[in-house]
Scaffold this motif. Structure first.
Motif, short mmCIF file in Angstrom:
data_model
loop_
_atom_site.label_atom_id
_atom_site.label_comp_id
_atom_site.label_asym_id
_atom_site.label_seq_id
_atom_site.Cartn_x
_atom_site.Cartn_y
_atom_site.Cartn_z
N PRO A 13 17.53 -5.06 -8.92
CA PRO A 13 16.78 -5.86 -9.89
C PRO A 13 15.25 -5.74 -9.74
N THR A 14 14.77 -4.54 -9.73
CA THR A 14 13.33 -4.32 -9.60
C THR A 14 12.93 -3.01 -10.26
N SER A 15 11.74 -2.99 -10.85
CA SER A 15 11.22 -1.74 -11.44
C SER A 15 10.18 -1.13 -10.52
N ARG A 16 10.06 -1.66 -9.33
CA ARG A 16 9.02 -1.23 -8.41
C ARG A 16 9.04 0.28 -8.20
N GLU A 17 7.86 0.86 -8.18
CA GLU A 17 7.77 2.30 -7.96
C GLU A 17 7.45 2.55 -6.49
N VAL A 18 8.32 3.30 -5.84
CA VAL A 18 8.21 3.52 -4.41
C VAL A 18 7.46 4.84 -4.18
N SER A 19 6.25 4.73 -3.65
CA SER A 19 5.35 5.88 -3.63
C SER A 19 5.55 6.82 -2.45
N SER A 20 6.33 6.38 -1.46
CA SER A 20 6.61 7.21 -0.28
C SER A 20 7.84 6.61 0.39
N GLN A 21 8.29 7.23 1.47
CA GLN A 21 9.47 6.69 2.14
C GLN A 21 9.24 5.25 2.58
N HIS A 22 8.02 4.93 2.97
CA HIS A 22 7.72 3.60 3.48
C HIS A 22 6.37 3.12 2.94
N PRO A 23 6.35 2.63 1.69
CA PRO A 23 5.06 2.25 1.09
C PRO A 23 4.30 1.17 1.89
N TYR A 24 5.03 0.31 2.58
CA TYR A 24 4.33 -0.69 3.39
C TYR A 24 3.48 -0.01 4.46
N ALA A 25 4.11 0.96 5.15
CA ALA A 25 3.38 1.68 6.19
C ALA A 25 2.20 2.42 5.57
N GLU A 26 2.43 2.99 4.39
CA GLU A 26 1.37 3.76 3.72
C GLU A 26 0.21 2.85 3.32
N GLN A 27 0.53 1.73 2.67
CA GLN A 27 -0.52 0.90 2.09
C GLN A 27 -1.13 -0.11 3.05
N TYR A 28 -0.34 -0.66 3.94
CA TYR A 28 -0.86 -1.72 4.80
C TYR A 28 -1.31 -1.22 6.17
N ILE A 29 -0.81 -0.06 6.58
CA ILE A 29 -1.20 0.43 7.92
C ILE A 29 -2.07 1.67 7.76
N GLY A 30 -1.52 2.69 7.16
CA GLY A 30 -2.33 3.88 6.86
C GLY A 30 -2.80 4.68 8.07
N ARG A 31 -3.75 5.58 7.82
CA ARG A 31 -4.24 6.46 8.87
C ARG A 31 -4.99 5.69 9.94
N PRO A 32 -5.04 6.11 11.17
CA PRO A 32 -4.40 7.32 11.70
C PRO A 32 -2.94 7.08 12.11
N HIS A 33 -2.45 5.84 11.98
CA HIS A 33 -1.09 5.57 12.45
C HIS A 33 -0.03 6.10 11.50
N VAL A 34 -0.37 6.13 10.21
CA VAL A 34 0.61 6.58 9.21
C VAL A 34 -0.01 7.68 8.36
N MET A 35 0.67 8.81 8.25
CA MET A 35 0.19 9.89 7.40
C MET A 35 1.24 10.15 6.33
N THR A 36 0.79 10.12 5.08
CA THR A 36 1.71 10.30 3.97
C THR A 36 1.28 11.57 3.23
N VAL A 37 2.13 12.59 3.29
CA VAL A 37 1.73 13.87 2.71
C VAL A 37 2.83 14.46 1.83
N ASP A 38 2.45 15.46 1.02
CA ASP A 38 3.38 16.14 0.15
C ASP A 38 4.11 17.22 0.95
N TYR A 39 5.40 17.01 1.20
CA TYR A 39 6.16 17.96 2.02
C TYR A 39 6.43 19.27 1.28
N ASN A 40 6.27 19.25 -0.06
CA ASN A 40 6.51 20.49 -0.80
C ASN A 40 5.35 21.45 -0.64
#
Ligand code: UDP
Length: 541
Positions: free
Chosen positions: A345-372
């Motif tokens: 029951p949500t339309s939320r768009e999930v921008s990475s495997q772990h958006p919380y880690a991406e948005q609230y923690i971020g670099r240098p602890h979290v790196m979110t990259v395009d694996y392709n």
């Protein structure tokens, strides 16, 4: 009665019961973290100066573990199945118990009926008398079971219920009539609760509450020891079930990773190595939580392949000094384009495997990259190799934001969720958070209030919607509208620039931080928040 902090968890462990692998997992977790809970409780007790707190009667009915719901989770506990839910329920039980509440735990419909006082064998007989609990924590399965066994009276007792709902429920899906009329009907939503009664694993949208879970809190000596013992070229792959290793193109980036690092895995296997796991990976098999922590303490990198979504493991890795590398999702995954989220029951768009880690923690602890993009991937791995172990004086480790999941954070989340006053359509002014924290913002066209507030470093506060749902607020924002409509629409209050039309919300249950629609600019109630403790604003204590 006064609620007194409890530090001895023996009685809780007895109460949790036996007979299911899921319950044993939860008990192992409770035992393992017992000392940490006790310390946190003692600290909070001192801080509150033994302030009087009411002991509440609380029923915890874990619907997904009942046989009646099919309990698909318990048989997979030792086979790589999902454990995040059990982590969270174990922590909820411990929090409520440590806070000194009068707790009943049920994992079957029979126990539920017993606790609610519904005569056995008369499943459809509604509970007519008063509810014997101040609060009931359950999940969607449990809610369904209560409807069946409490019948009509569920409506009357609704405001006492809290629903543990990992991925969240947005207001459009929750409002039965609106969901039915506008194509938002799913298997789960339409309970017409106040959406703050749904409690998520991570703070997805402020329309829901955020329950969280607990991660280990390390003292200085432990941190120091971990830093000393880190193996610079050791990576652990996130994925305890072989199917999680099926990601397309995995061979390519695993091979790149292997050029720089020794790759470890904790994939469940029965007799022989799963074919999905390349031969150069050192597979430890599914590990008990404690052993996984030890492995993470040595590793430098924890790497995700895109599934599972939004689990606890990346935060455990970060808390133990790992860098978390994860794939970015372009386009984002959601209930519209991904099987896993379909029907949720949500339309939320999930921008990475772990958006919380991406948005609230971020670099240098979290790196979110395009694996392709092999180049981007390799650059990230190289950068990780160059990062020195996190040293307390430079980059704090774990980063401050992880504290939302430490016991003291959890006490706070549960404390707040325990207010029975979230009655549906409640019109009493919120005494919390204080209105002085309100900041108006106008979203861009097609933008949600979650994003509009976030782009000003603020957070959307649904409790404030009712103060901005009027013409005065529109004129304060200098919005020029020729017409003002007053109707049920999940993006109202809002403004349509093309039509010079304004819309005000008629149905308080549809106030939504998450909602967005192409032609509308939304009027958003934002507030500030404390870094690392998003539930609190600066003037909130
Ligand atoms: N876990 C574990 N042993 C392992 C791998 C994971 O005990 O070999 C635990 C981990 O500590 C975490 C839990 O499994 O607390 C859930 O992890 P995950 O993030 O994978 O989420 P899930 O999909 O299970 O909900």
């Amino acid at each position: 009665r006064q609620a007194a902090f409890r530090t001895d968890l023996t009685a809780l462990l007895d109460q949790v019961g036996t007979g299911k692998e899921s319950l044993s997992f939860m008990k192992r977790r409770i035992r393992r973290l017992a000392a940490q809970w006790a310390t946190a409780a003692q600290r909070l007790d001192l801080k509150l100066h033994r302030r009087w707190r009411e002991q509440k009667k609380i029923l915890v009915h874990v619907g997904f573990l009942t046989e009646e719901s099919g309990d698909v989770f318990s048989p997979k506990v030792l086979k790589g199945g999902p454990l995040g839910e059990m982590v969270q329920w174990a922590d909820i039980l411990t929090t409520l118990y440590v806070l000194g509440h009068n707790l009943k735990i049920s994992v079957s419909v029979k126990e539920l009926q017993g606790f609610l006082g519904v005569p056995p064998g008369r499943g459809s007989c509604p509970l007519t008398g008063p509810l014997p609990f101040d609060l009931i924590y359950t999940d969607y399965h449990g809610l369904q079971q209560m409807k069946q066994h409490m019948g009509l009276s569920l409506k009357k007792h609704k405001c006492h219920i809290r629903v543990i709902d990992t991925f969240g429920t947005e207001p459009v899906y929750n409002h039965e009539e609106y969901a039915t009329l506008h194509g938002y009907r799913t298997n789960w939503g339409y309970w017409n609760l106040n959406t703050r009664q749904y409690m998520t694993m991570f703070p997805h949208t402020p329309d829901n509450s955020f329950m969280g879970f607990v991660s280990e809190e390390l003292n200085k000596t432990e941190k120091h020891k971990i830093q000393q013992n880190k193996v610079k070229n050791m990576a652990v792959v996130y994925g305890k079930e072989a199917s999680m290793w099926k990601l397309q193109g995995k061979e390519k980036f695993l091979e790149i990773l292997h050029r720089y690092m020794e790759v470890h895995g904790t994939v469940y296997y029965e007799t022989q190595r799963p074919p999905e796991v390349p031969a150069f990976v050192k597979n430890h098999g599914l590990l008990p939580q404690q052993d996984l922590q030890q492995l993470l303490r040595k590793a430098k990198l924890f790497i995700g392949f895109g599934f599972p979504y939004e689990g606890p493991a990346p935060l455990e890795a970060i808390a133990n000094g790992c860098i978390y590398l994860q794939p970015k999702f372009r386009p984002p995954h959601s209930s519209l384009n991904h099987e896993f989220f379909r029907g949720k029951p949500t339309s939320r768009e999930v921008s990475s495997q772990h958006p919380y880690a991406e948005q609230y923690i971020g670099r240098p602890h979290v790196m979110t990259v395009d694996y392709n993009n092999s180049e981007e991937f390799e650059t990230a791995v190289r950068e990780i190799m160059r990062i020195k172990e996190f040293c307390a004086s430079e980059t704090p480790f774990p980063p401050v934001n992880v504290s939302v999941v430490w016991p003291r954070g959890m006490f706070m989340q549960v404390g707040e969720s325990g207010q029975v006053s979230w009655a549906e359509n409640s019109t009493a002014p919120p005494c919390w958070p204080p209105l002085s924290a309100l900041r108006f913002r106008m979203s861009a066209e097609g933008q949600s209030c979650v994003d509009a507030c976030r782009s000003s470093d603020l957070v959307c506060e649904p409790a404030f919607f009712r103060y901005i749902n009027n013409k005065e607020a529109l004129s304060k924002l200098q919005v020029q509208c020729d017409v003002v409509e007053f109707e049920m629409n999940h993006v109202f209050p809002a403004f349509s620039a093309t039509a010079r039309e304004c819309g005000l919300q008629k149905e308080p249950l549809l106030f939504s931080c998450a909602g967005f629609a192409n032609k509308y600019r939304r009027v958003c109630p934002c507030r500030d928040f404390r870094k690392g403790q998003v539930a609190l604003c600066h003037d909130c204590l």
